[in-house]
Design an enzyme around this catalytic site. Structure first.
Site, PDB file in Angstrom:
ATOM      1  N   VAL A  50      -3.898   2.982   3.908  1.00 24.12           N
ATOM      2  CA  VAL A  50      -4.994   2.701   2.980  1.00 24.12           C
ATOM      3  C   VAL A  50      -4.903   1.264   2.473  1.00 24.12           C
ATOM      4  CG1 VAL A  50      -6.063   3.335   0.768  1.00 24.12           C
ATOM      5  CG2 VAL A  50      -5.156   5.127   2.273  1.00 24.12           C
ATOM      6  N   CYS A  51      -3.695   0.816   2.195  1.00 17.52           N
ATOM      7  CA  CYS A  51      -3.473  -0.495   1.577  1.00 17.52           C
ATOM      8  C   CYS A  51      -4.126  -1.659   2.324  1.00 17.52           C
ATOM      9  CB  CYS A  51      -1.983  -0.754   1.386  1.00 17.52           C
ATOM     10  SG  CYS A  51      -1.167   0.483   0.347  1.00 17.52           S
ATOM     11  N   PRO A  52      -3.979  -1.761   3.658  1.00 16.41           N
ATOM     12  CA  PRO A  52      -4.582  -2.929   4.314  1.00 16.41           C
ATOM     13  C   PRO A  52      -6.101  -2.943   4.246  1.00 16.41           C
ATOM     14  CG  PRO A  52      -3.694  -1.430   5.954  1.00 16.41           C
ATOM     15  CD  PRO A  52      -3.238  -0.936   4.612  1.00 16.41           C
ATOM     16  N   ILE A  55      -6.708  -4.599   0.812  1.00 16.14           N
ATOM     17  CA  ILE A  55      -6.280  -5.997   0.793  1.00 16.14           C
ATOM     18  C   ILE A  55      -7.248  -6.847   1.605  1.00 16.14           C
ATOM     19  CG2 ILE A  55      -4.416  -7.584   1.416  1.00 16.14           C
ATOM     20  CD1 ILE A  55      -2.503  -5.105   0.983  1.00 16.14           C
TER      21      ILE A  55
END
Length: 179
Positions: A50-52, A55
């Site tokens: 999920v993070c990328p 970002i």
């Protein structure tokens, strides 16, 4: 967790600002962007799923933050070397226009109150901080749910009017005038 009206904590962290090991790392602190609005967003772990997406979206919309005299700062509890490796490995992170802060000692995450009690990593938190260093907006989602970057911009726009803004207000719309 720190909330609206609190002073954003002092910090001194390594930031990753490029993919070149010779100039990738800079020291940043709460005074590095004095006089600017800040959007500080934390994610749980590098090299995840999920993070990328979040970002990369902050990166795509960075010029909109710049247009609002706002500096974006990303933050996780991974080291600056892990951040660098991730930037180099993940195509959508290669040319991020904002620093990735390494909170490896978890000091800023702890001061903000966003360390996840089960996982021990930063929660998926977003802070909008005004030029005086006061937190004006906080949002935290479950570790499994990505945030909406356009909503962060909408709230930033509303805060920068310094006026009353109704539900779903968008930049350019009328604010509430109290008679």
């Amino acid at each position: 967790m720190l909330s609206v009206g609190a002073k954003f904590p002092a910090f001194n962290l390594k930031g990753v600002v490029s993919n070149d090991i010779n100039n990738a790392f800079v020291d940043l602190n709460e005074k590095s962007y004095a006089g600017k609005w800040l959007v500080v967003f934390a994610w749980p772990k590098d090299f995840t799923f999920v993070c990328p997406t979040e970002i990369a979206e902050f990166g795509k919309l960075n010029s909109e933050f710049n247009d609002r005299d706002t500096q974006v700062l990303g933050l996780s509890t991974d080291s600056e070397f892990v951040h660098l490796a991730w930037r180099q490995h993940k195509e959508e992170l290669n040319s991020l226009p904002f620093p990735m802060l390494a909170d490896i000692k978890r000091e800023l995450s702890d001061a903000l109150g966003i360390l996840d009690p089960v996982e021990g990593v930063a929660q998926r938190a977003t802070f909008i901080v005004d030029p005086e260093g006061i937190i004006r907006f906080v949002m935290v989602t479950d570790l499994s749910v990505g945030r909406n970057v356009k909503e962060v911009i909408r709230v930033l726009d509303a805060l920068q009017t310094d006026e009353l803004c109704p539900c779903n207000w968008q930049k350019g719309q009328d604010t509430i005038k109290v008679a």
